[in-house]
Structure formats: structure tokens, C-alpha cells
Design a protein around this motif. Sequence first.
Motif, short mmCIF file in Angstrom:
data_model
loop_
_atom_site.label_atom_id
_atom_site.label_comp_id
_atom_site.label_asym_id
_atom_site.label_seq_id
_atom_site.Cartn_x
_atom_site.Cartn_y
_atom_site.Cartn_z
N LYS A 13 9.06 8.58 -3.94
CA LYS A 13 10.16 7.48 -3.51
C LYS A 13 11.22 7.94 -2.61
N TYR A 14 11.40 9.15 -2.64
CA TYR A 14 12.20 9.79 -1.42
C TYR A 14 11.47 9.50 0.03
N ASP A 15 10.12 9.92 0.15
CA ASP A 15 9.33 9.75 1.11
C ASP A 15 9.14 8.44 1.52
N ILE A 16 8.97 7.26 0.67
CA ILE A 16 8.80 6.02 0.83
C ILE A 16 10.12 5.39 1.71
N THR A 17 11.40 5.74 1.25
CA THR A 17 12.52 5.28 1.76
C THR A 17 12.68 5.94 3.31
N GLU A 18 12.51 7.18 3.23
CA GLU A 18 12.81 7.87 4.67
C GLU A 18 11.43 7.30 5.63
N PHE A 23 14.63 -7.29 14.32
CA PHE A 23 13.46 -6.41 13.45
C PHE A 23 12.67 -7.59 12.37
N GLN A 24 11.55 -7.28 12.58
CA GLN A 24 10.63 -8.05 11.67
C GLN A 24 9.39 -7.13 11.39
N GLU A 25 8.95 -7.21 9.99
CA GLU A 25 8.01 -6.32 9.42
C GLU A 25 6.88 -6.57 10.12
N GLY A 26 6.03 -5.61 10.19
CA GLY A 26 4.76 -5.70 11.09
C GLY A 26 3.69 -6.84 10.26
N LEU A 27 3.49 -7.59 11.54
CA LEU A 27 2.41 -8.80 11.27
C LEU A 27 1.31 -8.72 11.50
N TYR A 28 0.81 -7.65 12.23
CA TYR A 28 -0.41 -7.54 12.99
C TYR A 28 -1.43 -6.63 12.11
N LEU A 29 -0.98 -5.70 11.35
CA LEU A 29 -1.99 -4.91 10.68
C LEU A 29 -2.18 -5.49 9.27
N LYS A 30 -3.31 -5.89 9.00
CA LYS A 30 -3.73 -6.55 7.82
C LYS A 30 -3.74 -5.56 6.90
N LYS A 31 -3.87 -5.70 5.62
CA LYS A 31 -4.03 -4.75 4.62
C LYS A 31 -5.52 -4.23 4.47
N ASP A 32 -6.56 -5.10 4.66
CA ASP A 32 -7.74 -4.64 4.61
C ASP A 32 -8.15 -3.73 5.83
N THR A 33 -7.64 -3.94 6.86
CA THR A 33 -7.64 -3.01 8.03
C THR A 33 -7.06 -1.58 7.80
N VAL A 34 -5.83 -1.76 7.26
CA VAL A 34 -4.95 -0.30 6.90
C VAL A 34 -5.91 0.34 5.91
N ARG A 35 -6.42 -0.16 5.09
CA ARG A 35 -7.17 0.62 3.98
C ARG A 35 -8.48 1.29 4.44
N LYS A 36 -9.05 0.50 5.35
CA LYS A 36 -10.23 0.84 6.09
C LYS A 36 -9.97 2.11 7.13
N TRP A 37 -8.52 2.22 7.85
CA TRP A 37 -8.42 3.16 8.64
C TRP A 37 -8.08 4.32 7.96
N LEU A 38 -7.69 4.26 6.65
CA LEU A 38 -6.98 5.44 6.04
C LEU A 38 -8.39 6.07 5.43
N LEU A 40 0.70 -1.29 -0.07
CA LEU A 40 -0.02 -0.15 -0.05
C LEU A 40 1.05 1.27 -0.06
N VAL A 41 2.05 1.19 0.43
CA VAL A 41 2.90 2.47 0.67
C VAL A 41 3.07 3.22 -0.62
N VAL A 42 3.05 2.36 -1.56
CA VAL A 42 3.62 3.11 -3.08
C VAL A 42 2.68 3.91 -3.21
N GLY A 43 1.11 3.51 -3.29
CA GLY A 43 0.28 4.36 -3.74
C GLY A 43 -0.32 5.64 -2.75
N ASN A 44 0.38 5.30 -1.42
CA ASN A 44 -0.11 6.28 -0.41
C ASN A 44 0.87 7.20 -0.19
N ILE A 45 2.08 7.16 -0.53
CA ILE A 45 3.25 8.00 -0.25
C ILE A 45 3.40 9.01 -1.30
#
Length: 383
Positions: free
Chosen positions: A73-78, A98-113, A65-70
Motif C-alpha cells: 500500500k505504501y508503494d501504491i500511494t507513492e 489533472f485527469q486520470e489516464g483515459l487512453y491506456l485500456k485495461k486489456d492493453t496494460v495487461r498485455k504490455w505487462l 490493476l495497481v492493487v495486484g501489480n504493486i
Amino acid sequence: MKKILMFALSLSLLLAGCAPNFDKQEEVAQDKKDAKEKVIIPNYQISDEYYRTVTPFKPSESRGLVVGNINSKYDITEFETGLMRVAQKEYDPKKYVFQEGLYLKKDTVRKWLNRKYTPEQLKEKKINEEDNIGLNPLDPKGNDETPKYLAHILEQNYLVEIEEGKYRLEGVVIGLALNSTYYYQKVQYGPTYETKIDHKELEKEGKKIAEEVLKRLRKIKGLEEVPITIALFEQQSKSSVVPGNFFAYANAPEGSASLGSWEKVDEKYFQFPSSEAEKQHREDHLAFLNFKQDVESYFPNFNGVIGKAFYADGQLRELSINIPIQFYGKAEGIGFTQYVTGLIMQHFPEYISVEVSITSVNGPEALIVRKAGEKEPFVHIYQ
């Protein structure tokens, strides 16, 4: 004159500072209190500034989702790397992995946004009432003019070894990307309008959103008790050539549904040369202009040196410089690279990390890296 080191290393490893050997790895169990699984933690840590990561890699469900929301490319990396710097304030890279986040699901993030919707808008958009959980404000007119503050949500997980071969989730760090410029269309496929959002307004709304995000996270299985940090990121406009920055973070201790006091994050990027950089960091800007002038004197009619400066706590920490130029032979490129290397040592003090990328229409030609505190730069000529 500096030696040219012909090492066939990838750019990512160059920036990391050394080439790791991943032959030896450690298999461990991850303890989630209610479940256990085998994970692998690489024994080798590239640097104290980077976390070791859990392998095999488990991508976050919401990562695409980050590609469409940010905006850029500079902001995505930072947004991602800056959140790791915030995490280091609470989780030492020598102790945590470190581990990428595993608790917030894609559908949940979409709805929160999403926005909050009126009953009429829900009916028009065919959205169920239980899905009306958007964190962005209601738009009464329905023409999308009301600014959306929240652009994206990023989750990072940090694990700690509790006994030999056994790891447990010890902390969650959440990044909230906020819009400094809001883009919208009044009608589908119509012209795009933009609204600048004042930083004070953005900060106020971001902190309100953060409190609500924390309450929702506490309802997710596995996150009821774990410490949670939430950080606010102000992304730049689509036309910006430098990334945005994190400006505040707050912690919720174990089991708490309220954030503690907000701490300031003093980080910012500047483009060199620019009027803003000249106004706020005159001496550094002047040093860059002198470097630029000397570089451009090497070739007649050349004018293309651009820099990106990273400041933390008011101090210049990193300077990335791009020099696009056309060469007519490899020897010419090597000579120019040697010349630029000498200029780096002449114009920039040792406490600044400097990276210079020399490119042509054919792609990358040379990379010069002088890390903070080092007297000799690393130079790579691409073959």
C-alpha cells in the motif's frame, strides 16, 4: 502548552491544509481536437502543490490493476503521488488541471505487462500471436525464473485552458513501476522464490522499456502529437515499511517518437530508526532518536515510535511518525498529545513538515501536523 483544537475534520482535509468549498464550480468544454465534451473544473484549489481535477470523475480503465501489480500500500500511494510531483516539473498546478489516464485500456496494460513468449509457449498458453506484445523479457525455460522488470504502468493526463470555458489535453505523464525484488513460483501453488535486481540493471532495462512504450503510445488515437513524459519508479520489496521512489524521467516533445535526455529524480524514503538512515543521515536520525527517547519516557516500558522520512535533493522534507499506545482515559490521551506536541517543536526545525499520528487499539486518538515554515502545529483530538 499548545492549545488542543477540537475540529471535526476528516484526515484527508487535514493533510491538504484546509477544507475546500465545492459549492461553486466551473463548467467547461474539453477540446480533444476531434471531439468535445462538457467537464467541470472545481474553482477551489486546495493548495499550490495539488492539481485541480476534472469532475465528474472519470476513472482510468486500468486503475484496478495497481492493487495486484504493486507490492505494498505504501508503494501504491507513492507511485501515484510521486508521479504528480514529476508532472509538476513540466505542468504548473496553477495552470494545468489533472485527469486520470483515459487512453491506456485495461486489456492493453495487461498485455504490455506480460512476457514475450516463444511460439511453443503461445500454443501452450493459448495466446494469439497478435497479443504477444509483452514488455517483460522472454523466459526460455518457461519456469518464470527470468526476472520481470516491469510491474505496472500508470497514465496521468494534464489539461490546459485554451480559451474561456474550453480545455484541451496538453500533456501525458506515464509512470513505469519496476521491480527491485522479483517474486516467482516455479510451479503453480509451489513455494515463492525471490530475486534481487541490481539498480543499474533495473535502470538500463527500464529505459529500454520506456522507449518502446513511447513508440506504442504514439500509435494511440489522440496521443500522436501530445507531449509525453515517462518516469521510472523503483518499488520496494513486499516486506518494506517505506515506499519506493521515482529515480529518473525523460520527455518526448510534441510529435516526437524518441525520448530526450534522462533527468535524475533525487527522492528517497527512510525508516527511522534504521541502520540505513543512521548511515546516510546521521544528524536527522539522532534528532529522531532523541524525540523517541523523550516520548518513551512518558510511559514506563513503552517502545513503539516509528518514523518515515522523505528526502528530496538530499534534504529532509517530511517526517511522518506513528505512536501506537494504550490509553485508559481521554484526559490521559489529551495530556500525552500536548506533551508530544511540545517535543515536535523542541526536536525538529521549522523547515521540516512533521505529522504525528497517535493511535490505540480503538483506532486513531490524535493527529498533530506542523507544516514546513509554520510556528504553530495543528492538533486534532478524535472524539
